[in-house]
Write an enzyme that holds these catalytic residues in place. Sequence first.
Site, mmCIF file in Angstrom:
data_model
loop_
_atom_site.group_PDB
_atom_site.id
_atom_site.type_symbol
_atom_site.label_atom_id
_atom_site.label_comp_id
_atom_site.label_asym_id
_atom_site.label_seq_id
_atom_site.Cartn_x
_atom_site.Cartn_y
_atom_site.Cartn_z
ATOM 1 N N CYS A 253 0.805 -1.046 -0.043
ATOM 2 C CA CYS A 253 0.234 -0.032 -0.056
ATOM 3 C C CYS A 253 0.938 1.211 0.034
ATOM 4 O O CYS A 253 0.596 2.158 0.971
ATOM 5 C CB CYS A 253 -1.113 -0.053 1.300
ATOM 6 S SG CYS A 253 -1.959 -1.463 1.367
ATOM 7 N N ALA A 255 1.771 3.943 -2.221
ATOM 8 C CA ALA A 255 1.463 5.236 -2.687
ATOM 9 C C ALA A 255 0.970 6.025 -1.596
ATOM 10 O O ALA A 255 0.452 5.617 -0.486
ATOM 11 C CB ALA A 255 0.561 5.089 -3.731
ATOM 12 N N GLY A 258 6.300 7.738 0.551
ATOM 13 C CA GLY A 258 7.209 8.568 1.333
ATOM 14 C C GLY A 258 7.820 7.374 1.961
ATOM 15 O O GLY A 258 9.425 7.669 1.842
ATOM 16 N N ASP A 316 1.559 -0.137 5.153
ATOM 17 C CA ASP A 316 0.834 1.208 5.648
ATOM 18 C C ASP A 316 -0.543 0.981 5.071
ATOM 19 O O ASP A 316 -0.996 1.514 3.985
ATOM 20 C CB ASP A 316 1.692 2.220 4.757
ATOM 21 C CG ASP A 316 1.052 3.698 5.337
ATOM 22 O OD1 ASP A 316 0.061 3.759 5.937
ATOM 23 O OD2 ASP A 316 1.791 4.696 4.825
ATOM 24 N N CYS A 369 -2.319 6.023 9.918
ATOM 25 C CA CYS A 369 -2.088 7.415 10.124
ATOM 26 C C CYS A 369 -3.514 7.690 10.803
ATOM 27 O O CYS A 369 -4.264 8.712 10.614
ATOM 28 C CB CYS A 369 -1.940 8.283 9.030
ATOM 29 S SG CYS A 369 -2.975 8.124 7.628
#
Length: 439
Positions: A253, A255, A258, A316, A369
Amino acid sequence: MPPDQKSPTSDDALMSRLAAFEVISDVLRRGRALDDALAASRAYAALDPAGKAFAAFLVRTALRRLGQIDALIGHCVRDPLPRKARPVYDVLRVGVAQLMFSATADHAAVDTTVDLCRTVNQVPFAKLVNAVMRRLQREGASLVQAQDGSVNTPAWLMESWKSAYGADTAAAIARQHLETPPLDLSVKSDAPTWAEKLGGRALFEATVRLAEATDVTRLDGFADGAWWVQDAAARLAIGLLGDVKGKRALDLCAAPGGKTLDLCAAGADVTAVDISEKRLQRVTENLERTGLEARIVAADVRTFVPDAPAEIVVLDAPCSSTGTLRRHPDVQHLKSPEDIQKLAGVQAALLDAAGGMTAPGGTLLYVTCSLQPEEGERAVEAFLERTPAFRRNPVTGDDVCGFADAVTAAGDFRTLPCFMSDAGGMDGFFAARLVRKAS
């Protein structure tokens, strides 16, 4: 006063308000994500850079302070407007955002809001808009002073934070979301030197923080690929992997990329996987700009089969993004408790798939996040219960540059937006470092 709070003085003045109106309506009435709404607005696209900055500021202010703004409007407009007049509410949201929460002169805020009302074909309500704005010009300051800033956070979200972190911390998170965040850059090397060049400050070992967001393409080092935009919390999380040089790594995942850049810069042999070919294009562009290399694979992580298990797997996972409200205030208006539950199911499937791609003795780093425990701590506990081949490798303060506040009692990494509040805060981030047993 930050530059983006200053009203344009050119002919773009009304157009910037129209752009803000279009975007706010698109987010709140059509449920479109803020970035997509900005990209879709013709009025926004027609603005010069100063006009775009002001329009974006008005939108973000309205979305950050929607509870306060709607309460101010409700103080003046007691009876609901007819269905056909619903756009008037968005006109007033634009107006109140600039009147009460920007450096725009009062007369300019009032006049342009009335003009905006006429421009969006709500001429019969222009007198009402004028009356509301002039009343708030007189009474607004005292009303705002009496408001509780937590009213801007949806009740279900605030209650979830109180349950997870306590009432005082939940209130601190909500307060931090009202502030315009700084800009964080991850550097390949020598953060102190880059901080001096860019007029920022070095954080931890690899982050440079600039006080204000800006057009990054104009900054020194952009064209040379010396750094990339990434919140300090995300950069700290990837540091939990330690020395990755020469190790085979899967970034799942991946994209917008970073963490792919972080891993590549640290010398890992990286394969970046994401379901979206369009989003992977941005990963490719950033790799080219920074002179880094990684294999790019467009695939659904749940069905992707790598050539061989990897020593390092970073997942992520897609999440509610409630940890990013400082930068994406639309999220709190677009997500619901039902979304959290649906995402938790997706995250469980992705974790199971990622576990299968991790080599014996290898590390699986699970990150989100989100501030919601269902997408962080609880997801990891459930995974460990059903997957005895894995154990937690507890995080210590030394793993996060001595930032002990980010280490939980269970040994996970958890940052909150109110951490480092005197320096602009940080994204809410969760990471768990899991190790697959060697046998």
